[in-house]
Design an enzyme around this catalytic site. Structure first.
Site, short mmCIF file in Angstrom:
data_model
loop_
_atom_site.label_atom_id
_atom_site.label_comp_id
_atom_site.label_asym_id
_atom_site.label_seq_id
_atom_site.Cartn_x
_atom_site.Cartn_y
_atom_site.Cartn_z
N TYR A 119 1.06 -1.36 0.02
CA TYR A 119 0.15 -0.27 -0.03
C TYR A 119 0.85 0.91 -0.15
O TYR A 119 2.05 1.39 0.83
CB TYR A 119 -0.87 0.21 1.47
CG TYR A 119 -0.22 -0.12 2.63
CD1 TYR A 119 0.33 1.05 3.44
CD2 TYR A 119 -0.33 -1.50 3.39
CE1 TYR A 119 0.33 1.20 4.24
CE2 TYR A 119 0.47 -1.67 4.25
CZ TYR A 119 0.90 -0.29 5.34
OH TYR A 119 1.32 -0.08 6.59
N HIS A 142 2.83 -7.41 10.77
CA HIS A 142 2.83 -7.00 12.02
C HIS A 142 2.91 -7.51 13.13
O HIS A 142 1.78 -8.76 13.22
CB HIS A 142 2.50 -5.23 12.63
CG HIS A 142 1.96 -4.29 11.47
ND1 HIS A 142 3.01 -3.43 11.92
CD2 HIS A 142 1.42 -4.33 10.71
CE1 HIS A 142 2.94 -2.35 10.60
NE2 HIS A 142 2.04 -2.70 10.20
#
Lengths: 187, 252
Positions: free
Chosen positions: B152, B167
């Site tokens: 992104y 993450h």
């Protein structure tokens, strides 16, 4: 073994890290609840609205909690661990109990971890309780840091709680910590 | 004036000439948001004591089993490439970190986070939140099923794109091992362009963040699979057998 490097928590950590009651180690209505709170600032003194602060602490008797339940709190079990995100003003807060000394004469502290967007790796520090000057003077860390910066590690008492501001950089920069096996992990 | 990718590439190249070692350089100007957010004073070395020698305890009351499947959190099936990610969490001496919390979060297949601050106009997926939690097993193994996230744009500079990543938030057996990092996918063409990844100037160290495709991890006719082991730093407390068993007793 080669330790995996850290990376920033990024701007969207609320999605993965936030949950109900994360910053309430005890309910705020608990008769002994204190508010541990403060602001996180950047090198320009501007508030950091996207930081995560975690605390890990002993209970008031100085016992280190060994009980689960920090993610789904039952309102009764003191787990000693909590997490808070800063708000748009860079402010964070916890409802907790004051830690007691884990050994007689030791200065009690909250162990603190700091993450933020823009901060590429986590930071460690301590937030000591103010009050007992002899214990604070005898503390290995506090007696070893530059006296001008020692105050960045000690909370300030106010009527209903403790204030601990965190300066990531610049004037009043908080003393951040490393530990032998962290420092040597990559040597 | 906003920087171009070419500007950032030059800065990355210059920074690589002054190696910062195998940890990210927190003072890393190509990642613009880091400029005012890194300490300028060196970290103060201290021997860990009291609570720092222990980690918080998490248990089955904290994490439900189905939180490790990010594809079943809604009525429908999320769009994208279904994957399994698994590996072991080990301490710096190779010992498994057992019964410990792993948290993950990520963008959807289109590269969009379910987060109000994510303004990238890629579609949300009503069937995908992108959040998972799990506990490691006795041998340190974690495992979750999800959708492969998309890359992104993130406006660090003009047309900046993050490599696809998940993450990870990890705990060890003492406080000093706490780690938040990002897992990447092999062969991503955006690695060389990404200042967050490149802030680790030692190439071997940053490769530790890349999962490996592992056909043995796939679910036949259902999902592909990736393996990623996480080695934390060393613990300062010599773990005893009783550490694990007492944690289990607490749970009972």
């Amino acid at each position: 073994m080669s330790a995996v490097p850290g990376q920033t928590v990024g701007p969207f950590f609320h999605l993965g890290l936030e949950y109900d009651g994360m910053n309430e180690l005890v309910p705020p209505s608990h008769p002994k609840a204190v508010r541990l709170h403060g602001h996180v600032y950047d090198g320009n003194g501007a508030p950091v609205p996207d930081a995560v602060i975690e605390i890990w602490q002993a209970d008031p008797q100085g016992h280190i909690p060994r009980r689960p339940g920090s993610l789904r709190r039952d309102g009764w079990t003191f787990t000693g661990w909590g997490r808070a995100a800063t708000d748009p003003d860079g402010h964070y807060q916890f409802a907790t109990l004051e830690p007691g000394p884990t050994e007689a004469g030791r200065a009690p502290f909250f162990a603190v971890t700091v993450f933020a967007r823009g901060l590429l790796d986590r930071l460690f520090t301590r937030a000591y309780l103010p009050g007992d000057p002899s214990a604070l003077d005898a503390d290995t860390l506090l007696s070893g840091v530059d006296p001008a910066r020692r105050g960045t590690l000690i909370t300030t008492r106010e009527p209903a709680g403790l204030v601990f501001d965190i300066h990531l950089q610049g004037e009043g920069e908080t003393v951040f910590l490393t530990y032998p096996r962290l420092r040597d992990a990559w040597s | 004036m906003e920087s171009s990718q070419a500007d950032i590439n030059r800065e990355i190249e210059v920074a690589a000439q002054q190696p910062g070692g195998p940890q990210p350089k927190t003072d890393y100007a190509p990642y613009r948001s880091s400029i005012l957010r890194h300490p300028k004073q060196p970290a103060h070395l201290v021997d860990p004591e009291s609570v720092e020698l222990w980690a918080p305890v998490f248990g089955h009351r904290d994490v439900a089993d189905d939180e490790a499947d990010l594809t079943i959190q809604h009525a429908g099936t999320p769009i994208g490439e279904r994957i399994v990610v698994t590996g072991r969490v080990l301490d710096g001496d190779g010992r498994p970190v057992a019964g410990q919390l792993v948290e993950v979060w990520q963008a959807n297949a289109a590269g969009r986070y379910r987060h109000q601050r994510d303004q990238h106009p890629a579609p949300h997926d009503p069937n995908f939140t992108g959040v998972g939690r799990m506990l490691t097993g006795p041998d340190g193994t974690y495992r979750f099923q999800t959708i492969k996230p998309g890359p992104y744009p993130w406006r660090n500079h003009v047309n900046a794109w993050r490599p696809a990543h998940i993450h990870f938030s990890l705990f060890g057996s003492d406080f000093t091992q706490r780690l938040i990092t990002q897992m990447y996918f092999p062969g991503d063409p955006l690695f060389a362009l990404d200042p967050i990844y490149q802030s680790i100037t030692d190439p071997k160290a940053r490769e530790l963040l890349i999962a490996q495709y592992d056909h043995d991890v796939t679910t036949p006719e259902w999902s592909t699979g990736y393996r990623w082991d996480v080695v934390l730093t060393g613990t300062h407390r010599t773990p005893l057998e009783s550490d694990v068993s007492s944690d289990l007793e607490e749970e009972a």
